[in-house]
Write an enzyme that holds these catalytic residues in place. Structure first.
Site, PDB file in Angstrom:
ATOM      1  N   THR A 226       0.840  -1.207   0.000  1.00  0.00           N
ATOM      2  CA  THR A 226       0.000   0.000   0.000  1.00  0.00           C
ATOM      3  C   THR A 226       0.872   1.253   0.000  1.00  0.00           C
ATOM      4  O   THR A 226       2.015   1.208   0.431  1.00  0.00           O
ATOM      5  CB  THR A 226      -0.861  -0.052   1.279  1.00  0.00           C
ATOM      6  OG1 THR A 226      -1.763  -1.133   1.151  1.00  0.00           O
ATOM      7  CG2 THR A 226      -1.630   1.219   1.527  1.00  0.00           C
ATOM      8  N   GLY A 256     -10.173  -3.679   2.974  1.00  0.00           N
ATOM      9  CA  GLY A 256      -9.196  -3.654   4.073  1.00  0.00           C
ATOM     10  C   GLY A 256      -9.282  -2.369   4.874  1.00  0.00           C
ATOM     11  O   GLY A 256     -10.304  -1.674   4.876  1.00  0.00           O
ATOM     12  N   ASP A 257      -8.184  -2.047   5.519  1.00  0.00           N
ATOM     13  CA  ASP A 257      -8.168  -0.873   6.398  1.00  0.00           C
ATOM     14  C   ASP A 257      -7.946   0.441   5.660  1.00  0.00           C
ATOM     15  O   ASP A 257      -8.309   1.503   6.153  1.00  0.00           O
ATOM     16  CB  ASP A 257      -7.056  -1.024   7.447  1.00  0.00           C
ATOM     17  CG  ASP A 257      -5.686  -1.155   6.791  1.00  0.00           C
ATOM     18  OD1 ASP A 257      -5.575  -1.904   5.799  1.00  0.00           O
ATOM     19  OD2 ASP A 257      -4.726  -0.512   7.261  1.00  0.00           O
ATOM     20  N   GLY A 278      -0.379  -2.611   6.154  1.00  0.00           N
ATOM     21  CA  GLY A 278      -0.185  -3.885   6.841  1.00  0.00           C
ATOM     22  C   GLY A 278      -1.382  -4.781   6.642  1.00  0.00           C
ATOM     23  O   GLY A 278      -2.177  -4.589   5.714  1.00  0.00           O
TER      24      GLY A 278
HETATM   25  N1  ASP Z   1      -3.540  -2.685   4.431  1.00  0.00           N
HETATM   26  C1  ASP Z   1      -3.800  -3.181   3.109  1.00  0.00           C
HETATM   27  C2  ASP Z   1      -5.001  -4.059   3.139  1.00  0.00           C
HETATM   28  O1  ASP Z   1      -5.117  -4.877   4.031  1.00  0.00           O
HETATM   29  C3  ASP Z   1      -2.654  -3.952   2.552  1.00  0.00           C
HETATM   30  C4  ASP Z   1      -1.355  -3.212   2.557  1.00  0.00           C
HETATM   31  O2  ASP Z   1      -1.097  -2.399   3.438  1.00  0.00           O
HETATM   32  O3  ASP Z   1      -0.577  -3.423   1.640  1.00  0.00           O
HETATM   33  O4  ASP Z   1      -5.805  -3.965   2.248  1.00  0.00           O
END
Ligand code: ASP
Length: 359
Positions: A226, A256-257, A278
């Protein structure tokens, strides 16, 4: 002109000297010590994902490419801030550079879903107004962070998803692309490997297979990718933004977050601006970005202390990842509990730092 923060420490000796109000004690009671700490006029920090990023798995060329793109991105935001532009503008334009690069899991180069599509999530927040915008699961908007900003500024909503978000993006005149624009062979290869492993495991879900959802063929290890940015501008306004393709092999419209305000992104002029990366499920459950702000707000912790506590909470739950953040005084923190995190900082003196591995 630098802004100066005066710290006035009043030595209240009145209580201690209550029974002996000597002139010396009175003088001491009134004495003040003034410390002046230089507050930077502006500051910017970015990440390009955290994960098992190990030097032994990197080629010098790949490392140089990541560093060059991180520098290109942060310099865009730096110039905006230096010229008096807003932190929101700096965050958006800096993220655009990383969204347009296939190196990161955002925009072009986003990971693939189980159905071999790319579904993008993003969010942005304005620390001055606490206004925020987010989009989830879009497949045609070239720069999802621009959509998030449009949602924030041009709609009365905070989060739009899927088809509706795409219609809104078109109405806003944002750049629309064919879904194939996001396709990269590298990410498709990752999906195939994950599916092969999944088939061998006959659908069994354990920690290892969950990690494999982030498998990256290029660096031969699990990683997230991300992108995010947090910035403080010359007017004291904080902003943060995050953009992602989510996780490889995601299905059922998994979000996701990254587009969740308070988890992936949070900004408040009274405290700090944070962007996370993450294992999204854990970052949602730990409410990472808002929790960091809340620890500063309610407990008076420093940004560094707050970030550590919250990332430890993520680890206790079983997740991992990292954050980048800047506080209202221009202190910048990049913290992570993975082997590495692509990251860079720039201050008002034009000093640049770039990191990939643990230091
Ligand atoms: N946080 C992101 C998700 O879970 C993934 C990432 O940070 O690469 O969608």
């Amino acid at each position: 002109m630098k802004k100066i923060i005066p710290f006035v420490l009043v030595l209240c000796l009145c209580l201690a000297c209550k029974n002996e109000p000597t002139s010396k004690a009175m003088a001491e009671a009134e004495s003040t010590t003034e410390h002046t700490i230089e507050k930077p006029e502006f500051a910017i920090i970015i990440h390009g994902g955290a994960g098992t990023i190990l030097k032994k798995n990197m080629t010098p060329e790949k490392e140089a490419a990541y560093k060059a793109k991180l520098e290109e991105a942060i310099r865009v935001g730096y110039e905006i801030l230096k010229n008096g532009g807003s932190s929101l503008e700096a965050v958006e334009k800096t993220i655009n550079v990383m969204e347009d690069s296939p190196l990161f899991n955002a925009g072009k180069g986003a990971v693939f879903t189980n159905a071999e599509t790319n579904e993008l999530d993003a969010s942005i927040m304005d620390g001055k107004t606490l206004n925020a915008g987010a989009s989830a699961g879009t497949t045609t908007v070239r720069n999802p962070i621009n959509l998030a900003r449009a949602v924030m500024e041009q709609s009365k909503h905070v989060m739009l998803s899927g088809k509706g978000a795409e219609i809104f993006a078109e109405e806003q005149g944002l750049t629309i692309v064919d879904p194939s624009y996001f396709h990269t062979d590298r990410r498709l290869e990752s999906l195939k490997r994950v599916k092969e492993r999944e088939a061998k495991q006959e659908g069994k879900v354990d920690t290892e297979s969950a990690y494999l959802d982030f498998y990256d063929t290029d660096i031969k290890n699990a990683k997230f990718g991300t992108v995010g940015c947090a910035a403080l501008d010359k007017n004291g306004n904080l902003a943060a933004g995050t953009s992602t393709g989510g996780m490889t092999n995601k299905r059922y419209g998994r979000v996701g977050d990254a587009p969740i305000i308070g988890s992936g992104t949070y900004a408040n002029n009274a405290t700090c601006a944070v962007s996370s990366t993450g294992w999204g499920e854990y970052f949602i459950r730990a409410q990472v970005a808002h929790d960091i702000s809340a620890l500063i707000d309610y407990k008076g912790l420093s940004l560094k202390e707050a970030a550590k506590i919250v990332l430890d909470k993520v680890a206790d739950l079983g997740g991992d990842g990292g954050i980048v953040a800047v506080d209202k005084d221009g202190n910048m923190v990049a913290d992570f509990n993975t082997a590495g995190m692509y990251r860079a900082t720039m201050n008002d003196k034009g000093e640049l730092t770039i990191g990939i591995y643990e230091q």
